[in-house]
Design a protein around this motif. Structure first.
Motif, mmCIF file in Angstrom:
data_model
loop_
_atom_site.group_PDB
_atom_site.id
_atom_site.type_symbol
_atom_site.label_atom_id
_atom_site.label_comp_id
_atom_site.label_asym_id
_atom_site.label_seq_id
_atom_site.Cartn_x
_atom_site.Cartn_y
_atom_site.Cartn_z
ATOM 1 N N MET A 1 2.406 21.906 35.252
ATOM 2 C CA MET A 1 3.751 21.774 35.807
ATOM 3 C C MET A 1 3.708 21.361 37.281
ATOM 4 S SD MET A 1 6.965 22.041 35.088
ATOM 5 C CE MET A 1 8.477 22.092 35.965
ATOM 6 N N LYS A 2 2.689 21.851 38.016
ATOM 7 C CA LYS A 2 2.599 21.475 39.434
ATOM 8 C C LYS A 2 2.518 19.962 39.605
ATOM 9 C CE LYS A 2 0.616 25.465 41.704
ATOM 10 N NZ LYS A 2 -0.349 25.889 42.710
ATOM 11 N N GLU A 3 1.722 19.315 38.760
ATOM 12 C CA GLU A 3 1.567 17.865 38.858
ATOM 13 C C GLU A 3 2.867 17.148 38.529
ATOM 14 O OE1 GLU A 3 -0.482 19.833 37.036
ATOM 15 O OE2 GLU A 3 -2.252 19.829 38.305
ATOM 16 N N THR A 4 3.605 17.664 37.551
ATOM 17 C CA THR A 4 4.890 17.066 37.176
ATOM 18 C C THR A 4 5.870 17.146 38.336
ATOM 19 O OG1 THR A 4 4.547 17.662 34.860
ATOM 20 C CG2 THR A 4 6.821 17.205 35.537
ATOM 21 N N VAL A 5 5.955 18.322 38.949
ATOM 22 C CA VAL A 5 6.868 18.519 40.081
ATOM 23 C C VAL A 5 6.474 17.612 41.244
ATOM 24 C CG1 VAL A 5 7.649 20.213 41.793
ATOM 25 C CG2 VAL A 5 7.513 20.859 39.396
ATOM 26 N N LEU A 6 5.187 17.544 41.541
ATOM 27 C CA LEU A 6 4.731 16.660 42.623
ATOM 28 C C LEU A 6 5.007 15.193 42.309
ATOM 29 C CD1 LEU A 6 1.326 18.339 43.545
ATOM 30 C CD2 LEU A 6 3.352 18.161 45.008
ATOM 31 N N ALA A 7 4.792 14.798 41.055
ATOM 32 C CA ALA A 7 5.033 13.404 40.664
ATOM 33 C C ALA A 7 6.504 13.051 40.823
ATOM 34 C CB ALA A 7 4.575 13.170 39.227
ATOM 35 N N PHE A 8 7.390 13.932 40.387
ATOM 36 C CA PHE A 8 8.820 13.651 40.553
ATOM 37 C C PHE A 8 9.210 13.660 42.027
ATOM 38 C CE2 PHE A 8 9.381 14.326 35.994
ATOM 39 C CZ PHE A 8 10.354 13.374 35.717
ATOM 40 N N GLY A 9 8.614 14.537 42.820
ATOM 41 C CA GLY A 9 8.884 14.544 44.255
ATOM 42 C C GLY A 9 8.513 13.217 44.892
ATOM 43 N N ALA A 10 7.339 12.707 44.536
ATOM 44 C CA ALA A 10 6.895 11.419 45.084
ATOM 45 C C ALA A 10 7.772 10.276 44.577
ATOM 46 C CB ALA A 10 5.434 11.174 44.708
ATOM 47 N N LEU A 11 8.091 10.294 43.282
ATOM 48 C CA LEU A 11 8.945 9.254 42.698
ATOM 49 C C LEU A 11 10.330 9.251 43.344
ATOM 50 C CD1 LEU A 11 9.519 7.073 40.514
ATOM 51 C CD2 LEU A 11 10.227 8.970 39.018
ATOM 52 N N TYR A 12 10.947 10.421 43.405
ATOM 53 C CA TYR A 12 12.291 10.508 43.992
ATOM 54 C C TYR A 12 12.283 10.151 45.474
ATOM 55 C CZ TYR A 12 14.244 12.836 39.825
ATOM 56 O OH TYR A 12 14.699 13.144 38.564
ATOM 57 N N GLY A 13 11.237 10.542 46.200
ATOM 58 C CA GLY A 13 11.146 10.190 47.620
ATOM 59 C C GLY A 13 11.039 8.691 47.823
ATOM 60 N N GLY A 14 10.168 8.048 47.053
ATOM 61 C CA GLY A 14 10.021 6.590 47.154
ATOM 62 C C GLY A 14 11.293 5.864 46.780
ATOM 63 N N LEU A 15 11.938 6.316 45.700
ATOM 64 C CA LEU A 15 13.194 5.683 45.280
ATOM 65 C C LEU A 15 14.304 5.906 46.299
ATOM 66 C CD1 LEU A 15 13.253 6.407 41.442
ATOM 67 C CD2 LEU A 15 12.862 4.205 42.579
ATOM 68 N N ALA A 16 14.307 7.056 46.959
ATOM 69 C CA ALA A 16 15.323 7.312 47.987
ATOM 70 C C ALA A 16 15.190 6.321 49.138
ATOM 71 C CB ALA A 16 15.224 8.751 48.499
ATOM 72 N N VAL A 17 13.960 6.001 49.521
ATOM 73 C CA VAL A 17 13.745 5.004 50.579
ATOM 74 C C VAL A 17 14.243 3.638 50.114
ATOM 75 C CG1 VAL A 17 11.998 3.785 51.942
ATOM 76 C CG2 VAL A 17 11.810 6.256 51.590
ATOM 77 N N ILE A 18 13.917 3.273 48.891
ATOM 78 C CA ILE A 18 14.348 1.980 48.348
ATOM 79 C C ILE A 18 15.868 1.909 48.263
ATOM 80 C CG2 ILE A 18 14.358 0.551 46.257
ATOM 81 C CD1 ILE A 18 11.434 1.552 45.817
ATOM 82 N N PHE A 19 16.488 2.964 47.688
ATOM 83 C CA PHE A 19 17.952 2.955 47.546
ATOM 84 C C PHE A 19 18.648 3.025 48.892
ATOM 85 C CE2 PHE A 19 17.404 5.039 43.126
ATOM 86 C CZ PHE A 19 17.146 3.807 42.564
ATOM 87 N N TYR A 45 20.784 13.533 49.321
ATOM 88 C CA TYR A 45 20.459 14.645 48.433
ATOM 89 C C TYR A 45 19.187 14.367 47.647
ATOM 90 C CZ TYR A 45 24.526 17.557 49.284
ATOM 91 O OH TYR A 45 25.442 18.390 49.855
ATOM 92 N N GLN A 46 18.987 13.127 47.271
ATOM 93 C CA GLN A 46 17.765 12.773 46.556
ATOM 94 C C GLN A 46 16.549 12.998 47.449
ATOM 95 O OE1 GLN A 46 17.788 8.973 44.563
ATOM 96 N NE2 GLN A 46 15.562 8.891 44.522
ATOM 97 N N MET A 47 16.611 12.558 48.693
ATOM 98 C CA MET A 47 15.478 12.719 49.595
ATOM 99 C C MET A 47 15.254 14.192 49.937
ATOM 100 S SD MET A 47 12.904 11.480 51.079
ATOM 101 C CE MET A 47 12.972 9.731 51.383
ATOM 102 N N TYR A 48 16.324 14.940 50.205
ATOM 103 C CA TYR A 48 16.156 16.368 50.500
ATOM 104 C C TYR A 48 15.418 17.065 49.367
ATOM 105 C CZ TYR A 48 19.995 15.755 53.929
ATOM 106 O OH TYR A 48 20.799 15.348 54.953
ATOM 107 N N HIS A 49 15.833 16.779 48.147
ATOM 108 C CA HIS A 49 15.246 17.468 47.003
ATOM 109 C C HIS A 49 13.879 16.900 46.621
ATOM 110 C CE1 HIS A 49 19.312 19.074 46.921
ATOM 111 N NE2 HIS A 49 18.709 20.153 46.427
ATOM 112 N N ALA A 50 13.604 15.657 46.987
ATOM 113 C CA ALA A 50 12.252 15.119 46.818
ATOM 114 C C ALA A 50 11.282 15.913 47.694
ATOM 115 C CB ALA A 50 12.201 13.637 47.180
ATOM 116 N N PHE A 74 15.667 21.400 39.589
ATOM 117 C CA PHE A 74 15.657 20.439 40.694
ATOM 118 C C PHE A 74 15.446 19.012 40.191
ATOM 119 C CE2 PHE A 74 14.457 24.063 43.641
ATOM 120 C CZ PHE A 74 15.629 24.025 44.372
ATOM 121 N N ILE A 75 14.526 18.824 39.268
ATOM 122 C CA ILE A 75 14.226 17.484 38.749
ATOM 123 C C ILE A 75 15.432 16.881 38.039
ATOM 124 C CG2 ILE A 75 12.867 16.232 37.017
ATOM 125 C CD1 ILE A 75 10.525 18.178 37.760
ATOM 126 N N VAL A 76 16.002 17.619 37.108
ATOM 127 C CA VAL A 76 17.143 17.111 36.331
ATOM 128 C C VAL A 76 18.398 17.057 37.200
ATOM 129 C CG1 VAL A 76 18.599 17.511 34.302
ATOM 130 C CG2 VAL A 76 16.134 17.906 34.161
#
Length: 124
Positions: A1-19, A45-50, A74-76
Protein backbone atom coordinates in the motif's frame (compact mmCIF):
# COMPACT_ATOMS: atom_id res chain seq x y z
CA UNK A 1 0.00 0.00 0.00
CA UNK A 2 2.89 2.39 0.71
CA UNK A 3 4.04 2.15 -2.90
CA UNK A 4 0.50 2.75 -4.18
CA UNK A 5 0.10 5.87 -2.04
CA UNK A 6 3.51 7.18 -3.11
CA UNK A 7 2.77 6.46 -6.77
CA UNK A 8 -0.52 8.36 -6.63
CA UNK A 9 1.20 11.21 -4.78
CA UNK A 10 3.80 11.49 -7.53
CA UNK A 11 1.19 11.13 -10.29
CA UNK A 12 -1.16 13.72 -8.79
CA UNK A 13 1.73 16.12 -8.10
CA UNK A 14 3.01 15.92 -11.67
CA UNK A 15 -0.48 16.30 -13.11
CA UNK A 16 -1.14 19.30 -10.85
CA UNK A 17 1.90 21.06 -12.34
CA UNK A 18 0.72 20.23 -15.87
CA UNK A 19 -2.88 21.31 -15.21
CA UNK A 20 -1.70 24.45 -13.42
CA UNK A 21 0.44 25.45 -16.37
CA UNK A 22 -2.38 24.56 -18.78
CA UNK A 23 -4.76 26.77 -16.82
CA UNK A 24 -2.33 29.66 -16.53
CA UNK A 25 -1.31 29.65 -20.18
CA UNK A 26 -3.83 27.93 -22.44
CA UNK A 27 -7.05 28.66 -20.57
CA UNK A 28 -6.39 32.11 -19.14
CA UNK A 29 -7.59 33.94 -22.25
CA UNK A 30 -10.40 31.51 -23.09
CA UNK A 31 -12.00 30.98 -19.69
CA UNK A 32 -13.98 33.43 -17.55
CA UNK A 33 -12.42 34.58 -14.29
CA UNK A 34 -14.90 32.53 -12.24
CA UNK A 35 -14.21 29.35 -14.19
CA UNK A 36 -10.46 29.96 -14.00
CA UNK A 37 -10.68 30.38 -10.20
CA UNK A 38 -12.58 27.11 -9.96
CA UNK A 39 -10.01 25.37 -12.14
CA UNK A 40 -7.22 26.77 -9.94
CA UNK A 41 -9.04 25.47 -6.85
CA UNK A 42 -8.97 21.97 -8.33
CA UNK A 43 -5.23 22.31 -9.02
CA UNK A 44 -4.49 23.61 -5.50
CA UNK A 45 -6.40 20.84 -3.76
CA UNK A 46 -4.80 18.27 -6.02
CA UNK A 47 -1.30 19.51 -5.21
CA UNK A 48 -1.99 19.82 -1.46
CA UNK A 49 -3.20 16.25 -1.33
CA UNK A 50 -0.40 14.99 -3.59
CA UNK A 51 2.01 16.26 -0.95
CA UNK A 52 -0.05 14.57 1.77
CA UNK A 53 0.11 11.30 -0.17
CA UNK A 54 3.90 11.60 -0.37
CA UNK A 55 4.17 12.22 3.39
CA UNK A 56 1.55 9.67 4.49
CA UNK A 57 3.83 6.61 4.18
CA UNK A 58 6.24 8.30 6.60
CA UNK A 59 3.46 8.59 9.19
CA UNK A 60 1.53 5.35 8.74
CA UNK A 61 2.51 1.71 8.36
CA UNK A 62 -0.68 0.78 6.45
CA UNK A 63 -0.90 -2.34 8.57
CA UNK A 64 -4.53 -1.71 9.53
CA UNK A 65 -7.75 -1.27 7.60
CA UNK A 66 -8.10 2.21 9.11
CA UNK A 67 -4.75 3.32 7.69
CA UNK A 68 -5.39 1.76 4.29
CA UNK A 69 -8.82 3.39 4.12
CA UNK A 70 -7.19 6.73 4.94
CA UNK A 71 -4.93 6.39 1.92
CA UNK A 72 -7.77 5.34 -0.39
CA UNK A 73 -10.00 8.21 0.79
CA UNK A 74 -7.28 10.69 -0.18
CA UNK A 75 -6.61 8.98 -3.52
CA UNK A 76 -10.25 8.68 -4.58
CA UNK A 77 -11.18 12.03 -3.02
CA UNK A 78 -8.65 13.88 -5.18
CA UNK A 79 -9.80 12.04 -8.28
CA UNK A 80 -13.46 12.87 -7.71
CA UNK A 81 -12.97 16.40 -6.39
CA UNK A 82 -10.31 17.91 -8.63
CA UNK A 83 -11.05 16.03 -11.83
CA UNK A 84 -14.79 16.77 -11.65
CA UNK A 85 -13.93 20.47 -11.27
CA UNK A 86 -11.69 20.26 -14.35
CA UNK A 87 -14.47 18.58 -16.29
CA UNK A 88 -17.07 21.12 -15.19
CA UNK A 89 -14.82 24.06 -16.07
CA UNK A 90 -13.73 22.74 -19.46
CA UNK A 91 -17.23 21.75 -20.54
CA UNK A 92 -18.73 25.02 -19.24
CA UNK A 93 -16.16 26.94 -21.23
CA UNK A 94 -17.50 25.30 -24.38
CA UNK A 95 -21.13 25.97 -23.43
CA UNK A 96 -21.96 22.28 -22.93
CA UNK A 97 -21.62 21.86 -19.14
CA UNK A 98 -21.62 18.25 -18.00
CA UNK A 99 -24.06 18.67 -15.13
CA UNK A 100 -23.69 15.08 -13.95
CA UNK A 101 -20.23 16.07 -12.63
CA UNK A 102 -21.78 18.60 -10.22
CA UNK A 103 -22.68 16.10 -7.47
CA UNK A 104 -19.34 14.31 -7.83
CA UNK A 105 -17.34 17.32 -6.61
CA UNK A 106 -18.83 17.44 -3.08
CA UNK A 107 -18.58 13.64 -2.84
CA UNK A 108 -14.85 13.94 -3.53
CA UNK A 109 -14.60 16.75 -1.00
CA UNK A 110 -16.35 14.59 1.58
CA UNK A 111 -13.87 11.78 0.98
CA UNK A 112 -11.00 14.22 1.50
CA UNK A 113 -12.52 15.41 4.79
CA UNK A 114 -13.04 11.80 5.90
CA UNK A 115 -9.43 11.09 4.92
CA UNK A 116 -8.28 13.82 7.28
CA UNK A 117 -10.54 12.52 10.07
CA UNK A 118 -9.26 8.98 9.58
CA UNK A 119 -5.69 10.30 9.62
CA UNK A 120 -6.43 11.88 12.98
CA UNK A 121 -7.80 8.58 14.30
CA UNK A 122 -4.81 6.71 12.88
CA UNK A 123 -2.40 8.96 14.72
CA UNK A 124 -4.14 9.06 18.12
Amino acid sequence: MKETVLAFGALYGGLAVIFGAFGAHALKKRMSDDLLKSFETGVKYQMYHAIVLLILPQLLTFSSTLEETTGWFFIVGVLLFSFSIYGLCLTSMRGNKWRFLGPITPLGGMLLVFGWILLLFSII
